[in-house]
Design an enzyme around this catalytic site. Structure first.
Site, PDB file in Angstrom:
ATOM      1  N   GLY A  11       0.799  -1.218   0.000  1.00  0.00           N
ATOM      2  CA  GLY A  11       0.000   0.000   0.000  1.00  0.00           C
ATOM      3  C   GLY A  11       0.836   1.274   0.000  1.00  0.00           C
ATOM      4  O   GLY A  11       2.043   1.260   0.259  1.00  0.00           O
ATOM      5  N   PHE A  12       0.175   2.380  -0.261  1.00  0.00           N
ATOM      6  CA  PHE A  12       0.819   3.692  -0.363  1.00  0.00           C
ATOM      7  C   PHE A  12       1.476   4.093   0.959  1.00  0.00           C
ATOM      8  O   PHE A  12       2.677   4.395   1.010  1.00  0.00           O
ATOM      9  CB  PHE A  12      -0.233   4.719  -0.786  1.00  0.00           C
ATOM     10  CG  PHE A  12       0.213   6.153  -0.752  1.00  0.00           C
ATOM     11  CD1 PHE A  12       1.356   6.564  -1.427  1.00  0.00           C
ATOM     12  CD2 PHE A  12      -0.526   7.111  -0.065  1.00  0.00           C
ATOM     13  CE1 PHE A  12       1.764   7.896  -1.409  1.00  0.00           C
ATOM     14  CE2 PHE A  12      -0.139   8.437  -0.047  1.00  0.00           C
ATOM     15  CZ  PHE A  12       1.013   8.830  -0.717  1.00  0.00           C
ATOM     16  N   LYS A  39       6.379  -8.404  -6.255  1.00  0.00           N
ATOM     17  CA  LYS A  39       7.200  -7.736  -7.268  1.00  0.00           C
ATOM     18  C   LYS A  39       6.865  -6.251  -7.382  1.00  0.00           C
ATOM     19  O   LYS A  39       7.780  -5.403  -7.315  1.00  0.00           O
ATOM     20  CB  LYS A  39       7.053  -8.435  -8.619  1.00  0.00           C
ATOM     21  CG  LYS A  39       7.991  -7.883  -9.687  1.00  0.00           C
ATOM     22  CD  LYS A  39       7.891  -8.693 -10.980  1.00  0.00           C
ATOM     23  CE  LYS A  39       8.821  -8.131 -12.051  1.00  0.00           C
ATOM     24  NZ  LYS A  39       8.742  -8.917 -13.312  1.00  0.00           N
ATOM     25  N   ASP A  62      -3.644 -13.050   4.874  1.00  0.00           N
ATOM     26  CA  ASP A  62      -4.894 -12.352   4.544  1.00  0.00           C
ATOM     27  C   ASP A  62      -5.582 -11.945   5.839  1.00  0.00           C
ATOM     28  O   ASP A  62      -5.671 -12.738   6.785  1.00  0.00           O
ATOM     29  CB  ASP A  62      -5.791 -13.282   3.721  1.00  0.00           C
ATOM     30  CG  ASP A  62      -6.983 -12.564   3.113  1.00  0.00           C
ATOM     31  OD1 ASP A  62      -7.675 -11.819   3.849  1.00  0.00           O
ATOM     32  OD2 ASP A  62      -7.233 -12.742   1.907  1.00  0.00           O
ATOM     33  N   ALA A  83      -2.436  -1.797   6.941  1.00  0.00           N
ATOM     34  CA  ALA A  83      -3.363  -2.178   5.879  1.00  0.00           C
ATOM     35  C   ALA A  83      -4.726  -1.521   6.088  1.00  0.00           C
ATOM     36  O   ALA A  83      -5.270  -1.515   7.188  1.00  0.00           O
ATOM     37  CB  ALA A  83      -3.518  -3.693   5.844  1.00  0.00           C
ATOM     38  N   SER A  84      -5.250  -0.965   5.006  1.00  0.00           N
ATOM     39  CA  SER A  84      -6.602  -0.404   5.021  1.00  0.00           C
ATOM     40  C   SER A  84      -7.394  -1.142   3.953  1.00  0.00           C
ATOM     41  O   SER A  84      -7.515  -0.700   2.814  1.00  0.00           O
ATOM     42  CB  SER A  84      -6.577   1.100   4.721  1.00  0.00           C
ATOM     43  OG  SER A  84      -7.874   1.641   4.800  1.00  0.00           O
ATOM     44  N   TYR A 157     -17.129   3.673   5.130  1.00  0.00           N
ATOM     45  CA  TYR A 157     -15.698   3.732   5.443  1.00  0.00           C
ATOM     46  C   TYR A 157     -15.479   4.327   6.830  1.00  0.00           C
ATOM     47  O   TYR A 157     -14.708   3.787   7.641  1.00  0.00           O
ATOM     48  CB  TYR A 157     -14.961   4.559   4.399  1.00  0.00           C
ATOM     49  CG  TYR A 157     -13.513   4.808   4.758  1.00  0.00           C
ATOM     50  CD1 TYR A 157     -12.548   3.818   4.556  1.00  0.00           C
ATOM     51  CD2 TYR A 157     -13.108   6.021   5.312  1.00  0.00           C
ATOM     52  CE1 TYR A 157     -11.215   4.031   4.904  1.00  0.00           C
ATOM     53  CE2 TYR A 157     -11.779   6.241   5.654  1.00  0.00           C
ATOM     54  CZ  TYR A 157     -10.843   5.250   5.448  1.00  0.00           C
ATOM     55  OH  TYR A 157      -9.531   5.468   5.801  1.00  0.00           O
ATOM     56  N   LYS A 161     -13.699   2.345  10.022  1.00  0.00           N
ATOM     57  CA  LYS A 161     -12.473   2.768  10.693  1.00  0.00           C
ATOM     58  C   LYS A 161     -12.708   3.004  12.184  1.00  0.00           C
ATOM     59  O   LYS A 161     -11.861   2.687  13.029  1.00  0.00           O
ATOM     60  CB  LYS A 161     -11.925   4.036  10.037  1.00  0.00           C
ATOM     61  CG  LYS A 161     -11.457   3.864   8.608  1.00  0.00           C
ATOM     62  CD  LYS A 161     -10.352   2.839   8.458  1.00  0.00           C
ATOM     63  CE  LYS A 161      -9.011   3.310   8.977  1.00  0.00           C
ATOM     64  NZ  LYS A 161      -7.922   2.339   8.657  1.00  0.00           N
ATOM     65  N   SER A 201      -6.824   9.661  -2.273  1.00  0.00           N
ATOM     66  CA  SER A 201      -6.353  11.033  -2.064  1.00  0.00           C
ATOM     67  C   SER A 201      -5.422  11.479  -3.190  1.00  0.00           C
ATOM     68  O   SER A 201      -5.500  12.620  -3.666  1.00  0.00           O
ATOM     69  CB  SER A 201      -5.645  11.156  -0.708  1.00  0.00           C
ATOM     70  OG  SER A 201      -4.594  10.216  -0.607  1.00  0.00           O
TER      71      SER A 201
END
Length: 343
Positions: A11-12, A39, A62, A83-84, A157, A161, A201
């Site tokens: 992830g970002f 990769k 997972d 992780a989101s 969402y 959260k 975003s």
């Protein structure tokens, strides 16, 4: 040097967290939902300047299954649950599935960490768990505030959260004896993209650069740079004062889309030629919402400023974020460099 597990390693935010940990000299393990993500994950880390060779390994685990977590967590001193998750093929409005993966995934990571003897877990939560479901505050939100999941206008969402973070703190009160927890709650995260897979975003900045947004609704966003979010995770991982605490990650007061657009035009020159200049009156957005789904999403946010303070992170952990303008321009420059913006 510590051994640290980072969840959601492709992830970002997770990529920047991994880079920050490697720079500090830590050994990093990263979990992936499937190993075919290794990769591209390594490619974006290389783009971010990861050392070669690096003390880095990837492990399949997972969030909705028990398999793999004990192996990934074995021997780790810390775990950063970044992780989101949005399950593959899940519709954005599938609230039950989103809540399940967020809440169950968080509890699965905490359980595995406790079983492995991990000292501290840092959970990446969100401002979504802080500032919604009640009338907007006139002043700044802080870590004492919680979203009311039963309040008006709370989307799937935001609810996921909030419930996931609540579950983490409840776990610590019941089954977390001997382990510590801290959470990091970022606002909208911008900053350098490392590859073509982007967060929502970053996609907003790309839409502005591409001219996909012809005019700007009067919407305000809190902003923070992903490199500073990563730095806050590392600080929250090791500082004794961070145990049992939440930390908001933000540069300061929320800024308007019009201000973001102006920063892009001022900083990029001709490369920002498609960025819109006109801010729409609220009535025009409401009328457009009758036929345009994108305008419909903006209506509940029109004119509302939800600003958070990062005084706690600054004073307790010595955290010092970049200005919002730097985060905005770093985002845009990386998208242009990667060829993700229309020529």
């Amino acid at each position: 040097m510590a051994r640290v597990l980072v969840t959601g390693g492709s992830g970002f935010i997770a990529a920047h967290v991994i880079l920050a940990l490697l720079r500090e000299g830590h050994e990093v393990r990263a979990s992936l939902r499937a190993m075919d993500r290794e990769k591209p994950a390594r490619a974006q880390l290389a783009a971010g300047g990861a050392p070669t060779p690096a003390p880095l390994s990837f492990h399949a685990a997972d969030l909705l299954a028990d398999e793999g977590w004990s192996t990934a967590m074995e021997g780790c001193d810390y775990a950063l649950h970044v992780a989101s998750p949005v399950p593959a093929g899940m519709a954005a409005g599938d609230e039950a599935a989103l809540i399940r993966v967020a809440r169950e995934g968080t509890l699965r990571v905490l359980s595995a960490a406790r079983a492995a003897g991990v000292r501290r877990v840092v959970v990446t939560s969100s401002f979504a768990a802080v500032g919604y479901g009640r009338a907007p505050r006139a002043d700044f939100y802080d870590e004492r505030d919680w979203t009311d999941v039963d309040g008006e206008g709370v989307d799937a969402y935001t609810r996921s959260k909030t419930l996931a973070e609540r579950a983490a703190w409840d776990f610590m009160e019941g089954d977390g004896a001997g382990m510590e927890l801290a959470t990091v709650n970022p606002v909208v995260v911008l900053g350098p993209a490392l590859g073509p897979d982007m967060s929502a975003s970053l996609d907003l900045v790309r839409a502005l650069l591409d001219g996909a947004v012809p005019a700007l609704p009067r919407v305000y966003l809190g902003l923070v740079d992903v490199r500073d979010v990563a730095d806050l995770h590392v600080k929250a991982m090791t500082a004794p004062e961070a145990a049992g605490e939440r930390f908001l990650a933000t540069t300061g007061a929320a800024v308007s889309l019009a201000a973001i657009a102006r920063t892009l035009r001022d900083g990029l020159g001709p490369a920002a030629r498609r960025v819109p200049r006109f801010e729409l009156p609220d009535l025009a957005v409401r009328l457009a919402a009758l036929v345009l789904p994108t305008a419909r999403l903006a209506v509940p946010r029109l004119g509302i400023r939800r600003s958070a303070t990062s005084v706690k992170a600054r004073e307790t952990l010595g955290w010092s974020p970049r200005p919002a303008e730097e985060a905005i321009l770093a985002t845009a420059e990386s998208l242009i460099r990667l060829g993700l913006v229309k020529p």
